[in-house]
Design a protein around this motif. Structure first.
Motif, PDB file in Angstrom:
ATOM      1  N   ALA A  81       0.855  -1.187   0.000  1.00  0.00           N
ATOM      2  CA  ALA A  81       0.000   0.000   0.000  1.00  0.00           C
ATOM      3  C   ALA A  81       0.888   1.232   0.000  1.00  0.00           C
ATOM      4  O   ALA A  81       0.721   2.137   0.802  1.00  0.00           O
ATOM      5  CB  ALA A  81      -0.921  -0.013   1.211  1.00  0.00           C
ATOM      6  N   ASP A  82       1.854   1.251  -0.918  1.00  0.00           N
ATOM      7  CA  ASP A  82       2.830   2.337  -0.940  1.00  0.00           C
ATOM      8  C   ASP A  82       2.262   3.627  -1.509  1.00  0.00           C
ATOM      9  O   ASP A  82       2.807   4.693  -1.279  1.00  0.00           O
ATOM     10  CB  ASP A  82       4.088   1.922  -1.692  1.00  0.00           C
ATOM     11  N   HIS A  83       1.166   3.550  -2.245  1.00  0.00           N
ATOM     12  CA  HIS A  83       0.495   4.733  -2.774  1.00  0.00           C
ATOM     13  C   HIS A  83      -0.910   4.331  -3.214  1.00  0.00           C
ATOM     14  O   HIS A  83      -1.143   3.173  -3.520  1.00  0.00           O
ATOM     15  CB  HIS A  83       1.278   5.323  -3.954  1.00  0.00           C
ATOM     16  N   PRO A  84      -1.839   5.266  -3.234  1.00  0.00           N
ATOM     17  CA  PRO A  84      -3.178   4.927  -3.722  1.00  0.00           C
ATOM     18  C   PRO A  84      -3.115   4.517  -5.192  1.00  0.00           C
ATOM     19  O   PRO A  84      -2.421   5.157  -5.984  1.00  0.00           O
ATOM     20  CB  PRO A  84      -3.963   6.241  -3.565  1.00  0.00           C
ATOM     21  N   HIS A  85      -3.767   3.438  -5.522  1.00  0.00           N
ATOM     22  CA  HIS A  85      -3.774   2.984  -6.911  1.00  0.00           C
ATOM     23  C   HIS A  85      -5.003   2.123  -7.166  1.00  0.00           C
ATOM     24  O   HIS A  85      -5.765   1.844  -6.258  1.00  0.00           O
ATOM     25  CB  HIS A  85      -2.484   2.234  -7.252  1.00  0.00           C
ATOM     26  N   ALA A  86      -5.165   1.733  -8.402  1.00  0.00           N
ATOM     27  CA  ALA A  86      -6.332   0.950  -8.814  1.00  0.00           C
ATOM     28  C   ALA A  86      -5.901  -0.434  -9.270  1.00  0.00           C
ATOM     29  O   ALA A  86      -4.734  -0.649  -9.614  1.00  0.00           O
ATOM     30  CB  ALA A  86      -7.065   1.671  -9.943  1.00  0.00           C
ATOM     31  N   HIS A  87      -6.844  -1.341  -9.243  1.00  0.00           N
ATOM     32  CA  HIS A  87      -6.598  -2.709  -9.711  1.00  0.00           C
ATOM     33  C   HIS A  87      -7.721  -3.130 -10.641  1.00  0.00           C
ATOM     34  O   HIS A  87      -8.862  -2.716 -10.462  1.00  0.00           O
ATOM     35  CB  HIS A  87      -6.598  -3.695  -8.538  1.00  0.00           C
ATOM     36  N   THR A  88      -7.376  -3.997 -11.583  1.00  0.00           N
ATOM     37  CA  THR A  88      -8.403  -4.727 -12.304  1.00  0.00           C
ATOM     38  C   THR A  88      -8.371  -6.147 -11.767  1.00  0.00           C
ATOM     39  O   THR A  88      -7.315  -6.678 -11.454  1.00  0.00           O
ATOM     40  CB  THR A  88      -8.160  -4.738 -13.833  1.00  0.00           C
ATOM     41  N   VAL A  89      -9.553  -6.744 -11.618  1.00  0.00           N
ATOM     42  CA  VAL A  89      -9.676  -8.118 -11.143  1.00  0.00           C
ATOM     43  C   VAL A  89     -10.522  -8.867 -12.151  1.00  0.00           C
ATOM     44  O   VAL A  89     -11.659  -8.470 -12.432  1.00  0.00           O
ATOM     45  CB  VAL A  89     -10.336  -8.189  -9.749  1.00  0.00           C
ATOM     46  N   CYS A  90      -9.963  -9.938 -12.719  1.00  0.00           N
ATOM     47  CA  CYS A  90     -10.697 -10.734 -13.693  1.00  0.00           C
ATOM     48  C   CYS A  90     -11.621 -11.701 -12.961  1.00  0.00           C
ATOM     49  O   CYS A  90     -11.174 -12.482 -12.115  1.00  0.00           O
ATOM     50  CB  CYS A  90      -9.734 -11.509 -14.592  1.00  0.00           C
ATOM     51  N   ASP A  91     -12.903 -11.645 -13.296  1.00  0.00           N
ATOM     52  CA  ASP A  91     -13.881 -12.543 -12.692  1.00  0.00           C
ATOM     53  C   ASP A  91     -13.763 -13.961 -13.235  1.00  0.00           C
ATOM     54  O   ASP A  91     -14.340 -14.889 -12.668  1.00  0.00           O
ATOM     55  CB  ASP A  91     -15.305 -12.027 -12.934  1.00  0.00           C
ATOM     56  N   GLY A  92     -12.998 -14.145 -14.316  1.00  0.00           N
ATOM     57  CA  GLY A  92     -12.805 -15.478 -14.875  1.00  0.00           C
ATOM     58  C   GLY A  92     -11.642 -16.213 -14.247  1.00  0.00           C
ATOM     59  O   GLY A  92     -11.802 -17.272 -13.649  1.00  0.00           O
ATOM     60  N   CYS A  93     -10.452 -15.624 -14.324  1.00  0.00           N
ATOM     61  CA  CYS A  93      -9.237 -16.310 -13.852  1.00  0.00           C
ATOM     62  C   CYS A  93      -8.698 -15.746 -12.543  1.00  0.00           C
ATOM     63  O   CYS A  93      -7.726 -16.266 -11.997  1.00  0.00           O
ATOM     64  CB  CYS A  93      -8.142 -16.246 -14.918  1.00  0.00           C
ATOM     65  N   ALA A  94      -9.294 -14.675 -12.040  1.00  0.00           N
ATOM     66  CA  ALA A  94      -8.916 -14.037 -10.771  1.00  0.00           C
ATOM     67  C   ALA A  94      -7.575 -13.311 -10.834  1.00  0.00           C
ATOM     68  O   ALA A  94      -7.021 -12.969  -9.802  1.00  0.00           O
ATOM     69  CB  ALA A  94      -8.927 -15.042  -9.625  1.00  0.00           C
ATOM     70  N   ARG A  95      -7.070 -13.041 -12.021  1.00  0.00           N
ATOM     71  CA  ARG A  95      -5.809 -12.305 -12.134  1.00  0.00           C
ATOM     72  C   ARG A  95      -6.022 -10.862 -11.669  1.00  0.00           C
ATOM     73  O   ARG A  95      -6.993 -10.208 -12.032  1.00  0.00           O
ATOM     74  CB  ARG A  95      -5.310 -12.317 -13.572  1.00  0.00           C
ATOM     75  N   VAL A  96      -5.085 -10.374 -10.862  1.00  0.00           N
ATOM     76  CA  VAL A  96      -5.120  -9.002 -10.358  1.00  0.00           C
ATOM     77  C   VAL A  96      -4.012  -8.229 -11.057  1.00  0.00           C
ATOM     78  O   VAL A  96      -2.867  -8.664 -11.098  1.00  0.00           O
ATOM     79  CB  VAL A  96      -4.891  -8.959  -8.838  1.00  0.00           C
ATOM     80  N   THR A  97      -4.360  -7.086 -11.613  1.00  0.00           N
ATOM     81  CA  THR A  97      -3.378  -6.235 -12.280  1.00  0.00           C
ATOM     82  C   THR A  97      -3.458  -4.842 -11.672  1.00  0.00           C
ATOM     83  O   THR A  97      -4.540  -4.275 -11.555  1.00  0.00           O
ATOM     84  CB  THR A  97      -3.671  -6.144 -13.797  1.00  0.00           C
ATOM     85  N   CYS A 132     -10.671 -10.371 -18.264  1.00  0.00           N
ATOM     86  CA  CYS A 132      -9.466 -10.045 -19.033  1.00  0.00           C
ATOM     87  C   CYS A 132      -9.631 -10.552 -20.469  1.00  0.00           C
ATOM     88  O   CYS A 132     -10.570 -11.287 -20.783  1.00  0.00           O
ATOM     89  CB  CYS A 132      -8.230 -10.653 -18.374  1.00  0.00           C
ATOM     90  N   ALA A 133      -8.716 -10.170 -21.327  1.00  0.00           N
ATOM     91  CA  ALA A 133      -8.792 -10.555 -22.745  1.00  0.00           C
ATOM     92  C   ALA A 133      -8.800 -12.070 -22.917  1.00  0.00           C
ATOM     93  O   ALA A 133      -9.501 -12.599 -23.790  1.00  0.00           O
ATOM     94  CB  ALA A 133      -7.635  -9.925 -23.513  1.00  0.00           C
ATOM     95  N   ALA A 134      -8.050 -12.789 -22.094  1.00  0.00           N
ATOM     96  CA  ALA A 134      -7.981 -14.247 -22.219  1.00  0.00           C
ATOM     97  C   ALA A 134      -9.289 -14.923 -21.804  1.00  0.00           C
ATOM     98  O   ALA A 134      -9.616 -15.997 -22.302  1.00  0.00           O
ATOM     99  CB  ALA A 134      -6.832 -14.783 -21.384  1.00  0.00           C
ATOM    100  N   CYS A 135     -10.044 -14.314 -20.911  1.00  0.00           N
ATOM    101  CA  CYS A 135     -11.276 -14.915 -20.403  1.00  0.00           C
ATOM    102  C   CYS A 135     -12.539 -14.444 -21.125  1.00  0.00           C
ATOM    103  O   CYS A 135     -13.600 -15.038 -20.946  1.00  0.00           O
ATOM    104  CB  CYS A 135     -11.415 -14.644 -18.902  1.00  0.00           C
ATOM    105  N   ARG A 136     -12.437 -13.385 -21.905  1.00  0.00           N
ATOM    106  CA  ARG A 136     -13.606 -12.893 -22.640  1.00  0.00           C
ATOM    107  C   ARG A 136     -13.885 -13.800 -23.834  1.00  0.00           C
ATOM    108  O   ARG A 136     -12.962 -14.245 -24.522  1.00  0.00           O
ATOM    109  CB  ARG A 136     -13.350 -11.484 -23.164  1.00  0.00           C
TER     110      ARG A 136
END
Length: 130
Positions: A73-89, A121-125
């Motif tokens: 939590a070094d700075h405020p930021h955003a994440h994407t979470v894939c509902d298919g594979c659960a990858r967090v970016t 994500c692109a792989a799960c769509r």
């Protein structure tokens, strides 16, 4: 840590390094595997340290399904979470564009420390029909 009355120990420093070197969030088990492989530290030390880091807001957590993942939590930021594979970016500042401005304007008085965008994500769509 010192400001909150906690010492900076070797295991704590190692766990911070594991999280800093990770490509995205890690589960507690993944942190444990990397820390134990590097130093042979007791697995319970990893779990206690992650709990301490969460209380001190050194790490933040994302729950994906039934898995809890940890990231710095070094700075405020955003994440994407894939509902298919659960990858967090993690999204970097340049990728956020006007999202930060929208949050500031529309949520007056709310201090966001992070944003989570869920989808696929692109792989799960599914491929578009031709």
């Amino acid at each position: 840590m010192r400001g909150a009355g906690h010492r900076r120990t070797r295991p704590r420093t190692l766990i911070l390094a594991v999280l800093a070197e990770a490509d995205g969030h890690l589960t507690a088990d993944a942190v444990r595997e990397r820390a134990v492989a590097t130093s042979g530290m007791d697995p319970s030390t990893v779990y206690r340290t992650l709990a301490l880091f969460e209380r001190l807001q050194i790490v933040h957590t994302l729950t994906i399904g039934k898995r809890v993942t940890y990231g710095l939590a070094d700075h405020p930021h955003a994440h994407t979470v894939c509902d298919g594979c659960a990858r967090v970016t993690a999204l970097r500042d340049a990728e956020l564009g006007d999202l930060r401005t929208l949050v500031r304007r529309d949520l007056a008085g709310f201090a966001a420390t992070g944003i989570v965008i869920r989808g696929r994500c692109a792989a799960c769509r599914p491929a578009p029909d031709d």
